[in-house]
Design a protein around this motif. Structure first.
Motif, PDB file in Angstrom:
ATOM      1  N   TYR A 105       0.855  -1.192   0.000  1.00 38.17           N
ATOM      2  CA  TYR A 105       0.000   0.000   0.000  1.00 38.17           C
ATOM      3  C   TYR A 105       0.887   1.236   0.000  1.00 38.17           C
ATOM      4  O   TYR A 105       1.868   1.304   0.734  1.00 38.17           O
ATOM      5  CB  TYR A 105      -0.871   0.038   1.264  1.00 38.17           C
ATOM      6  CG  TYR A 105      -2.142  -0.756   1.202  1.00 38.17           C
ATOM      7  CD1 TYR A 105      -3.092  -0.518   0.205  1.00 38.17           C
ATOM      8  CD2 TYR A 105      -2.421  -1.728   2.152  1.00 38.17           C
ATOM      9  CE1 TYR A 105      -4.266  -1.237   0.152  1.00 38.17           C
ATOM     10  CE2 TYR A 105      -3.599  -2.461   2.108  1.00 38.17           C
ATOM     11  CZ  TYR A 105      -4.526  -2.203   1.107  1.00 38.17           C
ATOM     12  OH  TYR A 105      -5.693  -2.916   1.059  1.00 38.17           O
ATOM     13  N   LEU A 143      -9.218  -3.113  -0.995  1.00 34.53           N
ATOM     14  CA  LEU A 143      -8.925  -2.439   0.276  1.00 34.53           C
ATOM     15  C   LEU A 143      -8.970  -3.416   1.456  1.00 34.53           C
ATOM     16  O   LEU A 143      -9.513  -3.124   2.517  1.00 34.53           O
ATOM     17  CB  LEU A 143      -9.898  -1.276   0.518  1.00 34.53           C
ATOM     18  CG  LEU A 143      -9.897  -0.170  -0.551  1.00 34.53           C
ATOM     19  CD1 LEU A 143     -10.903   0.915  -0.192  1.00 34.53           C
ATOM     20  CD2 LEU A 143      -8.496   0.437  -0.702  1.00 34.53           C
ATOM     21  N   THR A 175      -5.172  -5.117  -2.638  1.00 36.45           N
ATOM     22  CA  THR A 175      -5.141  -3.655  -2.526  1.00 36.45           C
ATOM     23  C   THR A 175      -6.342  -3.016  -3.214  1.00 36.45           C
ATOM     24  O   THR A 175      -6.890  -2.031  -2.722  1.00 36.45           O
ATOM     25  CB  THR A 175      -3.841  -3.083  -3.115  1.00 36.45           C
ATOM     26  OG1 THR A 175      -3.678  -3.531  -4.475  1.00 36.45           O
ATOM     27  CG2 THR A 175      -2.644  -3.526  -2.305  1.00 36.45           C
ATOM     28  N   GLN A 185      -7.828   2.520   2.672  1.00 33.83           N
ATOM     29  CA  GLN A 185      -8.081   1.200   3.239  1.00 33.83           C
ATOM     30  C   GLN A 185      -8.479   1.312   4.713  1.00 33.83           C
ATOM     31  O   GLN A 185      -9.422   0.652   5.162  1.00 33.83           O
ATOM     32  CB  GLN A 185      -6.834   0.322   3.088  1.00 33.83           C
ATOM     33  CG  GLN A 185      -6.994  -1.109   3.537  1.00 33.83           C
ATOM     34  CD  GLN A 185      -6.640  -1.328   5.000  1.00 33.83           C
ATOM     35  OE1 GLN A 185      -5.944  -0.535   5.602  1.00 33.83           O
ATOM     36  NE2 GLN A 185      -7.147  -2.399   5.568  1.00 33.83           N
TER      37      GLN A 185
END
Length: 408
Positions: free
Chosen positions: A40, A378, A375, A48
Motif C-alpha cells: 500500500y 482495500l 489492494t 483502506q
C-alpha cells in the motif's frame, strides 16, 4: 436452569466476537506499518483504513441490534410464545414449523434489509465498489426470496417429515437428503443458480484462453469449460471460482479479474485453484462436510423431541423448530472449536495450493496477482493474529508471500 444456560452461551459468544473485533480495531493506525510498505502507498493505505473503520462501526451496530433483539426474545421466551400463537390456528406439525420459520425469516429480512441496502448503496458506493443499480438490487432480493421459499422450504419440509415420522432413523434419511443436495449444488450450482443472477459466457479464443488451456494440459488437468461472469454489473471487486466434480469441472472468471490482472497473474491464480483439485482438497472438504453433517444431524435428533428445551424457550410442546433453535445456541462452543480445527486445516491447504503454483514457476505472478486483488478491494492486510487464528480460512497475504519466498 436450561433457559439461563442458553442465554449465558448466547451472551458469552457475543462478548467473544466483540472482543476479537476490538482487537482488530486496535491494530488500525493512521501511519502505514513497515510490513505494508511497498504493497500500500500512503494514499491507498489511508483509504483502506477509512474503509475498514467504516465497516467496523457498521458491523458493531448491526451485530449489536441483532444481539439485543435475540436476547430479548430469549429472555421473554418469545420463541415459545410465537409457537403457541401459531398452534392456536394450525394443528398439522409440518405447517406449524413452516409457518414458524416463515414468520422468523420475514421478520429477519425486514430488520436487516435496511442494513444490507445501506452497506451496498452508501458504504460500497462511497469507496467506488458498488456498480449495482437499485433495480438489480431489488431483483436480486426477490430472486433470493423465491429460492429460499422453493429450495429452503422444500428441504425443510422433508426434514420435518423425517424427524416426525421416522423417529430413531430420521437422522439417516436427513443425512441422505442433505448429502444429495450438497452433491447436486456442487455439480449444478454454476449451471442452474448462477444464471439467475449473472450472465456466464465462454471465454473467447485468444492469449488468455490459450495460456489457461496450456497450463491445464501441462498439469494433466482436464479442462474444457472456462467461463466469464459479468460481475462488473454489481461490483468492481475481482474473483474466480472453480466448481464441479469429476469430469464436470468448470472455471468461472469474474470479468473484473480479467480487467485487473495480466495473463500470467490470472494463470497463477487458477494454478492455485487447480492445486486444490490436484491435492484432493476439494474432495477432502466435501467428504469432511458430509461426515460432519451426519454427526450434527445425529446429535440434533436428541434435541428435537426434548420437552426441557421447548420449556426453556417458552413452550410446553417439543417441536422440530424449537429444537433447532436451542441446538444452534447450545452447540456454539463446540462449533467454535470445530471451526478452529477446520480453519487450521484450510490454511494448510492454501499453502499447499500456493506451493503447487510455485512448482510451475508462478510464485512471482501469484504474489503480484494477490497484491493487486488485495489492494484494489482495500483488504485488511495486517489483521490481529487472534482473528486470523479464529476466523481466517486463508492465510494473510503477508503469510503467503513469506511462504512462497521460502519455497523459491
Amino acid at each position: 436452569m436450561l433457559h439461563y444456560i442458553i442465554i449465558a452461551i448466547f451472551v458469552l459468544d457475543f462478548i467473544w466476537e466483540q472482543y476479537l473485533a476490538h482487537r482488530n480495531r486496535k491494530r488500525m493506525s493512521p501511519h502505514i506499518p513497515d510490513v505494508l510498505k511497498g504493497i500500500y502507498n500512503e494514499e491507498k493505505y489511508a483509504r483502506q483504513q477509512a474503509y475498514q473503520k467504516e465497516y467496523s462501526r457498521f458491523g458493531l451496530l448491526s451485530s449489536s441490534v441483532s444481539f439485543v433483539l435475540i436476547l430479548l426474545v430469549l429472555v421473554f421466551r418469545l420463541f415459545g410464545w410465537l409457537d403457541g400463537e401459531i398452534r392456536e390456528h394450525i394443528v398439522f406439525p409440518l405447517l406449524v414449523t413452516l409457518c414458524f420459520v416463515g414468520v422468523l425469516y420475514t421478520i429477519n429480512e425486514l430488520i436487516y434489509l435496511p442494513f444490507s441496502y445501506y452497506a451496498t448503496f452508501t458504504i460500497e458506493n462511497k469507496f467506488g465498489f458498488n456498480k449495482s443499480t437499485k433495480k438489480t438490487y431489488w431483483s436480486d432480493q426477490l430472486k433470493s426470496l423465491l429460492l429460499a421459499i422453493l429450495l429452503g422450504g422444500g428441504i425443510l419440509s422433508l426434514l420435518v417429515w423425517f424427524y416426525n415420522d421416522f423417529e430413531n432413523t430420521a437422522w439417516l434419511y436427513a443425512w441422505a437428503l442433505v448429502t444429495a443436495f450438497s452433491l447436486f449444488m456442487n455439480l449444478f450450482y454454476s449451471n442452474l443458480i448462477v444464471p439467475l443472477f449473472n450472465k456466464q459466457t465462454p471465454l473467447e479464443e485468444g492469449d488468455l484462453r490459450n495460456a489457461i488451456e496450456q497450463f491445464a494440459q501441462k498439469t494433466g488437468f482436464n479442462l474444457t469449460d472456462i467461463y466469464v461472469m459479468d460481475a462488473s454489473k454489481r461490483t468492481t471487486k475481482a474473483n474466480a471460482y472453480f466448481t464441479g466434480l469429476g469430469k464436470k469441472k468448470r472455471i468461472v472468471l469474474f470479468d473484473t479479474l480479467i480487467n485487473d490482472l495480466d495473463t500470467d497473474e490470472i494463470v497463477a491464480v487458477l494454478a492455485h485453484e487447480i492445486g486444490h483439485y490436484k491435492k484432493k482438497h476439494t474432495l477432502q472438504s466435501l467428504i469432511t462436510s458430509i461426515i460432519y453433517m451426519g454427526v450434527l444431524l445425529y446429535i440434533l435428533s436428541y434435541f428435537i423431541g426434548s420437552r426441557q428445551l421447548a420449556t426453556a424457550l417458552g413452550s410446553d410442546i417439543p417441536s422440530f423448530h424449537l429444537g433447532i433453535i436451542a441446538f444452534s445456541i447450545l452447540f456454539t462452543p463446540i462449533s467454535l472449536v470445530l471451526g478452529l480445527i477446520t480453519n487450521v486445516i484450510s490454511r494448510k491447504n492454501e499453502y499447499q495450493a500456493d506451493a503447487f503454483a510455485a512448482k510451475y514457476g508462478l510464485a512471482d505472478s501469484l504474489v503480484s496477482g494477490l497484491k493487486k486483488l488485495s489492494t484494489k478491494s482495500l483488504s485488511n492486510l495486517n489483521p490481529d493474529p487472534w482473528n486470523v487464528f479464529v476466523y481466517y480460512s486463508h492465510p494473510t497475504l503477508l503469510q503467503r508471500m513469506k511462504k512462497l519466498k521460502e519455497i523459491k
